[in-house]
Design an enzyme around this catalytic site. Structure first.
Site, PDB file in Angstrom:
ATOM      1  N   HIS A   1      26.927  37.761  28.088  1.00 39.39           N
ATOM      2  CA  HIS A   1      27.819  38.856  28.499  1.00 39.39           C
ATOM      3  C   HIS A   1      27.426  40.147  27.777  1.00 39.39           C
ATOM      4  O   HIS A   1      27.353  40.176  26.553  1.00 39.39           O
ATOM      5  CB  HIS A   1      29.276  38.529  28.147  1.00 39.39           C
ATOM      6  CG  HIS A   1      29.881  37.517  29.064  1.00 39.39           C
ATOM      7  ND1 HIS A   1      31.227  37.258  29.110  1.00 39.39           N
ATOM      8  CD2 HIS A   1      29.322  36.715  29.995  1.00 39.39           C
ATOM      9  CE1 HIS A   1      31.464  36.333  30.023  1.00 39.39           C
ATOM     10  NE2 HIS A   1      30.325  35.975  30.563  1.00 39.39           N
TER      11      HIS A   1
ATOM     12  N   TYR B   1      40.698  41.179  27.712  1.00 41.05           N
ATOM     13  CA  TYR B   1      41.715  41.162  26.657  1.00 41.05           C
ATOM     14  C   TYR B   1      42.819  42.117  27.106  1.00 41.05           C
ATOM     15  O   TYR B   1      42.565  43.298  27.325  1.00 41.05           O
ATOM     16  CB  TYR B   1      41.147  41.671  25.332  1.00 41.05           C
ATOM     17  CG  TYR B   1      40.172  40.728  24.647  1.00 41.05           C
ATOM     18  CD1 TYR B   1      38.820  40.718  24.984  1.00 41.05           C
ATOM     19  CD2 TYR B   1      40.606  39.857  23.648  1.00 41.05           C
ATOM     20  CE1 TYR B   1      37.931  39.868  24.341  1.00 41.05           C
ATOM     21  CE2 TYR B   1      39.723  38.997  22.999  1.00 41.05           C
ATOM     22  CZ  TYR B   1      38.385  39.003  23.354  1.00 41.05           C
ATOM     23  OH  TYR B   1      37.512  38.156  22.711  1.00 41.05           O
TER      24      TYR B   1
ATOM     25  N   PRO C   1      42.099  34.191  16.359  1.00 37.35           N
ATOM     26  CA  PRO C   1      40.988  34.081  17.315  1.00 37.35           C
ATOM     27  C   PRO C   1      40.708  35.352  18.125  1.00 37.35           C
ATOM     28  O   PRO C   1      39.714  35.394  18.851  1.00 37.35           O
ATOM     29  CB  PRO C   1      41.412  32.938  18.245  1.00 37.35           C
ATOM     30  CG  PRO C   1      42.884  32.818  18.088  1.00 37.35           C
ATOM     31  CD  PRO C   1      43.227  33.301  16.717  1.00 37.35           C
TER      32      PRO C   1
ATOM     33  N   LYS D   1      35.760  35.356  15.987  1.00 38.09           N
ATOM     34  CA  LYS D   1      34.873  35.380  14.814  1.00 38.09           C
ATOM     35  C   LYS D   1      34.777  34.063  14.046  1.00 38.09           C
ATOM     36  O   LYS D   1      33.841  33.870  13.268  1.00 38.09           O
ATOM     37  CB  LYS D   1      35.369  36.464  13.825  1.00 38.09           C
ATOM     38  CG  LYS D   1      35.087  37.864  14.295  1.00 38.09           C
ATOM     39  CD  LYS D   1      33.632  38.240  14.102  1.00 38.09           C
ATOM     40  CE  LYS D   1      33.196  39.407  14.929  1.00 38.09           C
ATOM     41  NZ  LYS D   1      32.538  39.075  16.179  1.00 38.09           N
TER      42      LYS D   1
ATOM     43  N   TYR E   1      32.342  43.364  17.445  1.00 34.19           N
ATOM     44  CA  TYR E   1      32.493  42.225  18.364  1.00 34.19           C
ATOM     45  C   TYR E   1      31.187  41.441  18.499  1.00 34.19           C
ATOM     46  O   TYR E   1      31.192  40.215  18.482  1.00 34.19           O
ATOM     47  CB  TYR E   1      32.972  42.724  19.738  1.00 34.19           C
ATOM     48  CG  TYR E   1      33.464  41.594  20.626  1.00 34.19           C
ATOM     49  CD1 TYR E   1      34.778  41.128  20.522  1.00 34.19           C
ATOM     50  CD2 TYR E   1      32.625  40.995  21.555  1.00 34.19           C
ATOM     51  CE1 TYR E   1      35.236  40.085  21.311  1.00 34.19           C
ATOM     52  CE2 TYR E   1      33.072  39.951  22.346  1.00 34.19           C
ATOM     53  CZ  TYR E   1      34.380  39.503  22.224  1.00 34.19           C
ATOM     54  OH  TYR E   1      34.832  38.461  23.006  1.00 34.19           O
TER      55      TYR E   1
HETATM   56  P1  RFL Z   1      36.365  22.671  11.709  1.00 32.37           P
HETATM   57  O1  RFL Z   1      35.865  22.848  13.102  1.00 32.37           O
HETATM   58  O2  RFL Z   1      37.829  22.624  11.494  1.00 32.37           O
HETATM   59  O3  RFL Z   1      35.716  21.319  11.161  1.00 32.37           O
HETATM   60  C1  RFL Z   1      36.134  20.720   9.962  1.00 32.37           C
HETATM   61  C2  RFL Z   1      35.880  19.234  10.076  1.00 32.37           C
HETATM   62  O4  RFL Z   1      36.260  18.606   8.853  1.00 32.37           O
HETATM   63  C3  RFL Z   1      36.969  17.415   9.160  1.00 32.37           C
HETATM   64  N1  RFL Z   1      37.833  17.089   7.995  1.00 32.37           N
HETATM   65  C4  RFL Z   1      37.534  16.139   7.092  1.00 32.37           C
HETATM   66  N2  RFL Z   1      36.506  15.290   6.998  1.00 32.37           N
HETATM   67  C5  RFL Z   1      36.509  14.416   5.942  1.00 32.37           C
HETATM   68  N3  RFL Z   1      37.511  14.373   5.019  1.00 32.37           N
HETATM   69  C6  RFL Z   1      38.563  15.213   5.083  1.00 32.37           C
HETATM   70  N4  RFL Z   1      39.541  15.171   4.169  1.00 32.37           N
HETATM   71  C7  RFL Z   1      38.602  16.159   6.146  1.00 32.37           C
HETATM   72  N5  RFL Z   1      39.489  17.114   6.519  1.00 32.37           N
HETATM   73  C8  RFL Z   1      38.995  17.682   7.630  1.00 32.37           C
HETATM   74  C9  RFL Z   1      37.744  17.748  10.421  1.00 32.37           C
HETATM   75  O5  RFL Z   1      38.118  16.577  11.146  1.00 32.37           O
HETATM   76  C10 RFL Z   1      36.712  18.585  11.168  1.00 32.37           C
HETATM   77  O6  RFL Z   1      35.896  17.818  12.015  1.00 32.37           O
HETATM   78  O7  RFL Z   1      35.770  23.781  10.720  1.00 32.37           O
HETATM   79  P2  RFL Z   1      34.338  24.516  10.703  1.00 32.37           P
HETATM   80  O8  RFL Z   1      33.239  23.499  10.876  1.00 32.37           O
HETATM   81  O9  RFL Z   1      34.364  25.396   9.541  1.00 32.37           O
HETATM   82  O10 RFL Z   1      34.303  25.389  12.051  1.00 32.37           O
HETATM   83  C11 RFL Z   1      35.177  26.474  12.210  1.00 32.37           C
HETATM   84  C12 RFL Z   1      35.571  26.659  13.684  1.00 32.37           C
HETATM   85  O11 RFL Z   1      36.001  25.412  14.195  1.00 32.37           O
HETATM   86  C13 RFL Z   1      36.671  27.711  13.872  1.00 32.37           C
HETATM   87  O12 RFL Z   1      36.481  28.796  13.010  1.00 32.37           O
HETATM   88  C14 RFL Z   1      36.721  28.262  15.328  1.00 32.37           C
HETATM   89  O13 RFL Z   1      37.076  27.247  16.238  1.00 32.37           O
HETATM   90  C15 RFL Z   1      37.722  29.418  15.450  1.00 32.37           C
HETATM   91  N6  RFL Z   1      37.868  29.919  16.832  1.00 32.37           N
HETATM   92  C16 RFL Z   1      36.934  30.784  17.386  1.00 32.37           C
HETATM   93  N7  RFL Z   1      35.830  31.120  16.693  1.00 32.37           N
HETATM   94  C17 RFL Z   1      34.857  31.905  17.277  1.00 32.37           C
HETATM   95  O14 RFL Z   1      33.850  32.217  16.616  1.00 32.37           O
HETATM   96  N8  RFL Z   1      34.953  32.374  18.569  1.00 32.37           N
HETATM   97  C18 RFL Z   1      36.030  32.067  19.335  1.00 32.37           C
HETATM   98  O15 RFL Z   1      36.049  32.446  20.500  1.00 32.37           O
HETATM   99  C19 RFL Z   1      37.087  31.268  18.739  1.00 32.37           C
HETATM  100  N9  RFL Z   1      38.154  30.927  19.458  1.00 32.37           N
HETATM  101  C20 RFL Z   1      38.981  29.553  17.598  1.00 32.37           C
HETATM  102  C21 RFL Z   1      39.100  30.089  18.919  1.00 32.37           C
HETATM  103  C22 RFL Z   1      39.971  28.691  17.112  1.00 32.37           C
HETATM  104  C23 RFL Z   1      41.045  28.375  17.903  1.00 32.37           C
HETATM  105  N10 RFL Z   1      42.001  27.484  17.349  1.00 32.37           N
HETATM  106  C24 RFL Z   1      42.401  26.303  17.988  1.00 32.37           C
HETATM  107  C25 RFL Z   1      42.379  27.648  15.967  1.00 32.37           C
HETATM  108  C26 RFL Z   1      40.183  29.774  19.725  1.00 32.37           C
HETATM  109  C27 RFL Z   1      41.177  28.943  19.215  1.00 32.37           C
HETATM  110  C28 RFL Z   1      42.370  28.676  20.097  1.00 32.37           C
HETATM  111  C1  PHB Z   2      37.712  31.288  24.169  1.00 34.17           C
HETATM  112  O1  PHB Z   2      36.984  31.312  25.181  1.00 34.17           O
HETATM  113  O2  PHB Z   2      38.284  30.227  23.812  1.00 34.17           O
HETATM  114  C2  PHB Z   2      37.939  32.527  23.388  1.00 34.17           C
HETATM  115  C3  PHB Z   2      37.250  33.681  23.736  1.00 34.17           C
HETATM  116  C4  PHB Z   2      37.473  34.843  23.026  1.00 34.17           C
HETATM  117  C5  PHB Z   2      38.361  34.846  21.973  1.00 34.17           C
HETATM  118  C6  PHB Z   2      39.031  33.696  21.620  1.00 34.17           C
HETATM  119  C7  PHB Z   2      38.826  32.518  22.332  1.00 34.17           C
HETATM  120  O3  PHB Z   2      38.575  36.009  21.298  1.00 34.17           O
END
Ligand code: RFL
Ligand code: PHB
Length: 389
Positions: free
Chosen positions: A72, A200, A292, A296, A384
């Site tokens: 994009h 957005y 989110p 980032k 971004y």
């Molecule tokens: P994770 O993915 O939470 O993985 C951590 C892992 O550790 C395990 N764990 C354990 N394992 C062993 N012993 C324990 N005691 C443990 N405790 C936990 C867990 O089961 C898990 O598998 O962290 P990590 O690897 O640092 O990754 C970070 C990302 O997952 C997170 O920052 C993103 O998903 C945030 N996020 C977004 N980030 C973006 O860059 N772009 C996006 O568009 C974006 N959209 C989002 C998001 C997060 C969202 N939610 C649900 C919070 C959209 C949403 C809705």
């Molecule tokens: C997503 O596709 O899940 C998504 C995209 C952009 C954001 C957050 C989540 O800022």
């Protein structure tokens, strides 16, 4: 068992770190408390910065990403019933790629299998010991048996609720936090996205986001209250609410269908400092959380891992401790910029319960300034697509 690096958490941060270390022949183990299916079932991020794509490409992890990822060159801001495009590529020369975190995780798991590197799923009661001295250890239980791993370093990649940060003595840790007074209700459906770029939307009923996973799969979000329950939201109610928060053209052309997933996520900013304690390092959500809105979180996890993998490889291959000694400071400088941007995007686009009409007028003025000024649009665009780390 003995390894050079014990990695706690098999999310994107832990798996990527494991892969980069294995490629450089630094032996490591990944301990994940959940099953592989559970980890792959979590629906999270969708937007990858170019720097993230570049790292995955140079690590040989991006074959599917380059085939299926959607590149994009812009995003749209919707307010006052109209949409305004921010030309990310025109303003910065960079793009973002829409490719789900689930797919990134899938690719990382396949790559780890291909390298024959070890990962223990369903590792229970993981605990970390001795990281303030010269011989750290990690204990875990699997199938009722206790195992101990001796290592040189522990990498805490276990997310916000993990055991790594929680094991650091409170006096050694400083935390900064903001909890937002709302959440996001997300819905996934196998319908074509309403627009080929992300929208957005700032609306008096609350924020909305139109994203996607592929040309046939859409990911949509609406701001909801913290006390809301997914059960209160039928698919019909969700689609109606989303349409009301968009411009007329989007509302009229949106294709709806049955949801395949719906969930509510609270919004939070959180940073723990420092990111290193003796021989324990924190990376990704274990050290910091951003709302989110700026897309980032995953990108920050990847930029931590870029620095940590380099630092550890330098230590083992060249005997230099410079990388590990500067890891925390270098990460945090970048982290705080992403924390600022995510907070700013969140403040700009959501309806806040306590800022009243004054707050709405200020948001509106800022949005108009943003789309009318090249300087302001460029500032949004360069954040971004990702600032250099
Ligand atoms: P994770 O993915 O939470 O993985 C951590 C892992 O550790 C395990 N764990 C354990 N394992 C062993 N012993 C324990 N005691 C443990 N405790 C936990 C867990 O089961 C898990 O598998 O962290 P990590 O690897 O640092 O990754 C970070 C990302 O997952 C997170 O920052 C993103 O998903 C945030 N996020 C977004 N980030 C973006 O860059 N772009 C996006 O568009 C974006 N959209 C989002 C998001 C997060 C969202 N939610 C649900 C919070 C959209 C949403 C809705
Ligand atoms: C997503 O596709 O899940 C998504 C995209 C952009 C954001 C957050 C989540 O800022």
């Amino acid at each position: 068992m003995r390894v050079q690096v014990a990695i706690i958490g098999g999310g994107p941060a832990g798996l990527l770190l494991g892969h980069l270390l294995s490629q450089a022949s630094v032996d490591n183990i990944v301990l994940e408390q959940r099953s592989r299916e559970y980890v792959l079932g979590r629906i999270r991020a969708g937007v990858l910065e170019q720097g993230t794509v570049d790292l995955l490409t140079s690590a040989g992890l991006a074959r599917r990403l380059h085939k299926q990822g959607l590149v994009h060159g812009g995003v749209e801001l919707c307010f006052d019933g109209s949409r305004h495009r921010i030309d990310l590529h025109g303003l910065t020369g960079k793009n973002v790629t829409v490719y789900g975190q689930t797919e990134v995780t899938h690719d990382l798991m396949d790559a780890r299998d291909a390298l024959g590197a070890s990962i223990v799923y369903e590792a229970a009661n993981v605990s970390v010991h001795g990281f303030d001295g010269a011989s750290p250890r990690v204990r875990y239980e699997k199938n009722g048996q206790t195992h101990e791993v001796e290592c040189d370093f522990i990498a805490g990649c276990d997310g916000y609720h993990g055991v790594s940060r929680a094991s650091v003595p409170e006096a050694s840790l400083r935390t900064y936090e903001r909890v937002y007074p709302f959440g996001w209700l997300g819905l996934m459906a196998d319908v074509p996205p309403v627009s080929h770029e992300l929208i957005y939307s700032n609306h008096e009923r609350g924020f909305a986001l139109c994203s996607m996973r592929s040309p046939t799969r859409s990911r949509y979000y609406v701001q909801c209250s913290l006390s809301d329950k997914v059960e209160n939201w039928s698919d019909e109610r969700f689609w109606d609410e989303l349409r009301r928060r968009l411009d007329t053209r989007a509302a009229e052309t949106m294709i709806t269908g049955p949801s395949i997933e719906k969930s509510i996520a609270p919004l939070r900013s959180f940073v723990a400092e420092p990111m290193r304690f003796g021989r324990l390092f924190l990376a990704g959500d274990a050290a910091h959380i951003v709302p989110p809105t700026g897309a980032k979180g995953l990108n920050l996890a990847v930029s931590d891992v870029r620095l940590l993998s380099r630092a550890l490889i330098e230590y083992f291959k060249e005997g230099s401790a410079v990388g590990i000694d500067t890891y925390s400071e270098r990460c945090l400088r970048h982290v705080w910029k992403a924390v600022r941007f995510s907070w700013w995007m969140t403040s700009l686009l959501h309806k806040f319960p306590d800022t009243g009409e004054f707050g709405q007028k200020v948001q509106h003025a800022e949005l108009e300034y943003l789309v009318g000024s090249v300087a302001a649009s460029t500032s949004l665009a360069e954040n971004y697509v990702g600032l250099p780390s």
